[in-house]
Scaffold this active site. Sequence first.
Site, PDB file in Angstrom:
ATOM      1  N   CYS A 371     -46.851  22.064  69.411  1.00 38.91           N
ATOM      2  CA  CYS A 371     -45.735  22.405  70.284  1.00 38.91           C
ATOM      3  C   CYS A 371     -46.042  21.727  71.609  1.00 38.91           C
ATOM      4  O   CYS A 371     -46.199  20.506  71.646  1.00 38.91           O
ATOM      5  CB  CYS A 371     -45.556  23.924  70.391  1.00 38.91           C
ATOM      6  SG  CYS A 371     -47.066  24.856  70.662  1.00 38.91           S
ATOM      7  N   ILE A 375     -50.582  26.329  70.778  1.00 37.88           N
ATOM      8  CA  ILE A 375     -51.135  27.640  70.429  1.00 37.88           C
ATOM      9  C   ILE A 375     -50.050  28.675  70.102  1.00 37.88           C
ATOM     10  O   ILE A 375     -50.245  29.499  69.212  1.00 37.88           O
ATOM     11  CB  ILE A 375     -52.045  28.188  71.550  1.00 37.88           C
ATOM     12  CG1 ILE A 375     -51.312  28.302  72.877  1.00 37.88           C
ATOM     13  CG2 ILE A 375     -53.298  27.339  71.692  1.00 37.88           C
ATOM     14  CD1 ILE A 375     -52.134  28.951  73.987  1.00 37.88           C
ATOM     15  N   GLY A 376     -48.923  28.664  70.817  1.00 45.08           N
ATOM     16  CA  GLY A 376     -47.910  29.701  70.638  1.00 45.08           C
ATOM     17  C   GLY A 376     -47.037  29.477  69.423  1.00 45.08           C
ATOM     18  O   GLY A 376     -47.216  30.084  68.362  1.00 45.08           O
ATOM     19  N   ARG A 377     -46.068  28.604  69.574  1.00 45.51           N
ATOM     20  CA  ARG A 377     -45.175  28.284  68.454  1.00 45.51           C
ATOM     21  C   ARG A 377     -45.953  27.670  67.291  1.00 45.51           C
ATOM     22  O   ARG A 377     -45.660  27.928  66.121  1.00 45.51           O
ATOM     23  CB  ARG A 377     -44.078  27.334  68.939  1.00 45.51           C
ATOM     24  CG  ARG A 377     -43.095  27.993  69.879  1.00 45.51           C
ATOM     25  CD  ARG A 377     -42.123  27.013  70.514  1.00 45.51           C
ATOM     26  NE  ARG A 377     -42.686  26.368  71.701  1.00 45.51           N
ATOM     27  CZ  ARG A 377     -41.995  25.605  72.529  1.00 45.51           C
ATOM     28  NH1 ARG A 377     -40.702  25.396  72.294  1.00 45.51           N
ATOM     29  NH2 ARG A 377     -42.557  25.068  73.588  1.00 45.51           N
TER      30      ARG A 377
END
Length: 440
Positions: A371, A375-377
């Site tokens: 992303c 780390i997030g999406r």
Amino acid sequence: MGYYVGPAVILGLLWTRPPLNLLILFFFIVTHMVWKWRYGSGLLASDSTPRDIGDRRQSVSRQPSFTLSEWTDAQEDLLDLDPVPQTPVFDIGSDIRTEADAATLTVTPVGLQERRGSNVSLTLDMCTPGCTEPYGYGASPLSPRDQSAQEYLLQGTHMLTPDMLHTRAIDDQSLQAEFYETPMNFVDPKEYNYPGLVRKNRYKTILPNTHSRVVLKSEDEDDFLTTYINANYLKGYNEEERAYIATQGPTVNTVGDFWRMVWQEKSPIIVMITNLEEKNEKCAEYWPEDTVKHEGIEITVVSVTQEDDYSLRVFTLKCEDEERSLRQYWYTSWPDQKTPDKAPPLLELVQKVERARDDAPPSSGPTIVHCSAGIGRTGCFIATSILCKQLRTEGVVDILKTTCQLRLDRGGMIQTCEQYQFVHHVLSLYEKQLSHSAEE
């Protein structure tokens, strides 16, 4: 408490009795000093306005560094504020609230292990532009806190049957408690100490965990910068080694490194889950409209297919006498630090990527997912892919264990509580789809 001697009395005495001027003045000065020392104010101070120093200090301490509107508006772009190791956290509690009293916001400096990202506990990373040199590199003994975090991530588990999964998916309070209890396992920037390394990282505190980082091959392997890329190998379902590579969105400075990694790892698929810009730049456009050459690798666009929620590009890669095919799935319907409005498009993309991976040559390497920070999406997509396989194969899912497994290899995977909840919702929906298909 003594008697108050007003200025009118003193002036009257000085005027009417000149011989006593010096004596009275001396007496007044001494009395004034003693009074001020004992009671904190002079004889000439007025008593008409009471001073409550305790209340004044309290009111000052309650003033937040940001207004509430700035704080809430910052969540979408929070990683663009140049993170630093010690980050202030504006925390308004563990329960979701749409509004909060600005006076109750507190600022608490926390270590990297304690950072949490969510709609209710936002990490605001601030640093003076330019102070970007990292701080150290090398193996160091784990602190008791880090050791405890490692043990939790190695042992964390919560197996869910279908019925438990459906119940859990709507139990926001329990999911929040579980999310906040799980260590993020971010890397301390002190583990990296190479001048110029900052140019290789999109965000200063989002760094690859050292034991699982992707090491680029280089003619000069003693030159750390030529071997470095902000990317980690991640295990897949059933502990499959190096099933995925999670990485940051390439920057202008790292496009060449990114293509070196794609070629070196023989990756057949790239999954991109970010727009090029979301208020600020989130990812460089690392592919050509037609043909381009990076690091001796010729990249040619063969076809572009536009779907409702993503586009598919097929590339041909050539290096020396070898030629390969590469597919890039660019998912554009997932807002930064939030979750998609609908789960089915994500499930569809996961399944398409799985089928494309199954059709790839046996010698193919990991699927690359990125992303902006990686780390997030990225964490949500990889976790969903792993857990869909577990649900199909075993009939149960362990979302907590999968999250812990991912964070062991790359800190911060599944970055916010909202994302953690979304993964549960997606898996609940997928289980219902599987049950419906079985009944038919």
